[in-house]
Design a protein around this motif. Structure first.
Motif, PDB file in Angstrom:
ATOM      1  N   VAL A 141      37.979  14.461   1.742  1.00  0.00           N
ATOM      2  CA  VAL A 141      38.489  16.011   1.533  1.00  0.00           C
ATOM      3  C   VAL A 141      37.593  16.531   0.901  1.00  0.00           C
ATOM      4  N   THR A 142      37.627  18.033   1.291  1.00  0.00           N
ATOM      5  CA  THR A 142      36.337  18.962   0.369  1.00  0.00           C
ATOM      6  C   THR A 142      37.431  20.591  -0.042  1.00  0.00           C
ATOM      7  N   GLU A 143      36.840  21.256  -0.729  1.00  0.00           N
ATOM      8  CA  GLU A 143      37.018  22.703  -0.668  1.00  0.00           C
ATOM      9  C   GLU A 143      36.391  23.621   0.184  1.00  0.00           C
ATOM     10  N   ILE A 144      37.667  23.890   0.113  1.00  0.00           N
ATOM     11  CA  ILE A 144      37.694  25.553   0.947  1.00  0.00           C
ATOM     12  C   ILE A 144      37.699  26.768   0.027  1.00  0.00           C
ATOM     13  N   GLU A 145      35.762  26.835   0.320  1.00  0.00           N
ATOM     14  CA  GLU A 145      35.301  28.882  -0.734  1.00  0.00           C
ATOM     15  C   GLU A 145      36.596  29.670  -0.019  1.00  0.00           C
ATOM     16  N   ARG A 146      36.108  29.503   1.719  1.00  0.00           N
ATOM     17  CA  ARG A 146      37.065  30.725   1.959  1.00  0.00           C
ATOM     18  C   ARG A 146      37.661  30.477   3.316  1.00  0.00           C
ATOM     19  N   LEU A 147      38.599  31.008   3.943  1.00  0.00           N
ATOM     20  CA  LEU A 147      39.099  30.598   5.383  1.00  0.00           C
ATOM     21  C   LEU A 147      39.495  31.710   6.323  1.00  0.00           C
ATOM     22  N   VAL A 148      38.886  32.137   7.082  1.00  0.00           N
ATOM     23  CA  VAL A 148      39.045  33.276   8.085  1.00  0.00           C
ATOM     24  C   VAL A 148      39.414  32.881   8.860  1.00  0.00           C
ATOM     25  N   GLU A 149      41.334  33.312   8.567  1.00  0.00           N
ATOM     26  CA  GLU A 149      42.168  33.123  10.320  1.00  0.00           C
ATOM     27  C   GLU A 149      42.051  34.112  11.687  1.00  0.00           C
TER      28      GLU A 149
END
Length: 287
Positions: free
Chosen positions: A279-287
């Motif tokens: 499990v890792t964190e997400i800094e940015r998520l472009v949908e």
């Protein structure tokens, strides 16, 4: 392109943190300065009072602004567009009156005096409801005005309602729900750089509260895995090769899940044979 940002107060730090998370780091510091360059040579930050930012954008001193929706609606510049709710600085603008008084509905303020720091918002609000009070503009300590006979009611900002209760004021109606917005002047909304900034900030907001899951799972139980983690449009599935390049009956599965669901999801995945779960964190998520 210039982005106007609150120069101090409760909106400054969250705004700067959001810009930095989006990749627009100030390269020469921002303390006690009017301007700061960013790592993007085409983008400069301009620091101003939160209440002045709508006018800066409207007049062309800045192209894009970050400030409370309440400030934008109060300034009502007429040539700006609200682009993105940035999700912090949430508060409400409310109509309130002494809790032991005779004002219990909006109609009761007709012909009475209402004190506020937001006279333009107040006028539009009462016009929409067909009520005509006498609106008095004040610049602070609005909640005290009914107790010193300056006003019969107030329109003021509240986050928790505690200050109103302490001053024995009851909320009569909600005038405006506000949070911090990104907005731009009409003539630059479709500018490529403005669109890039909007996309960068939206990607940070989209990643908030999300986690990235990676795992190996038995190929013959993939349908069960999908039932556990539907993800954004379904999980991504890739083949896993053994030591000799042969498939070993396992597949790699990647998915995005809500942070609040991680604990239960991991247990459910283990139950259907998943292993090597990361499990890792997400800094940015472009949908």
């Amino acid at each position: 392109m210039r982005i106007a940002v609150p120069n101090k107060g409760r909106l400054h730090d969250p705004a700067m943190e959001l810009l930095e998370s989006a990749g627009l780091h100030a390269v020469d510091g921002a303390d006690r300065k009017l301007y700061a360059d960013t790592v993007d040579p085409e983008v400069t930050l301009l620091f101003a009072r939160a209440a002045d930012i709508p006018e800066y954008v409207s007049d062309g001193a800045a192209d894009v602004g970050i400030t409370g929706l309440d400030q934008v609606r109060e300034a009502d510049p007429g040539n700006v567009e609200e682009l993105l709710d940035l999700g912090f600085g949430r508060c409400r603008l409310v109509l309130a009156a002494p809790e032991d008084g005779d004002i219990t509905a909006v109609e009761d303020v007709a012909g009475r005096t209402v004190a506020t720091e937001f006279p333009n918002v107040a006028r539009r609000y009462f016009e929409q409801r067909g009520v005509e009070p006498d609106i008095v503009e004040v610049s602070g300590a609005t909640e005290l005005t009914p107790h010193v006979e300056m006003a019969d009611a107030i329109i003021d900002i509240t986050s928790t309602g505690t200050t109103l209760k302490v001053n024995r004021l009851a909320i009569i109606d909600e005038v405006l729900e506000s949070s911090v917005y990104l907005f731009a002047r009409d003539d630059v909304v479709e500018n490529e750089k403005v669109e890039q900034v909007v996309m960068a900030l939206r990607s940070v907001l989209s990643a908030d509260g999300k986690r990235y899951l990676m795992m190996n799972a038995p190929e013959d139980r993939l349908d069960e895995v999908r039932d556990v983690i539907p993800g954004l449009g379904g999980p991504t599935v890739m083949n896993v090769e053994g030591e000799g390049g042969e498939k070993d009956g396992m597949v790699a599965v990647h998915a995005v899940v809500d942070e609040r669901d991680v604990f239960e999801t991991i247990n459910d995945l283990k139950a259907v044979g998943a292993s090597g779960i990361l499990v890792t964190e997400i800094e940015r998520l472009v949908e």
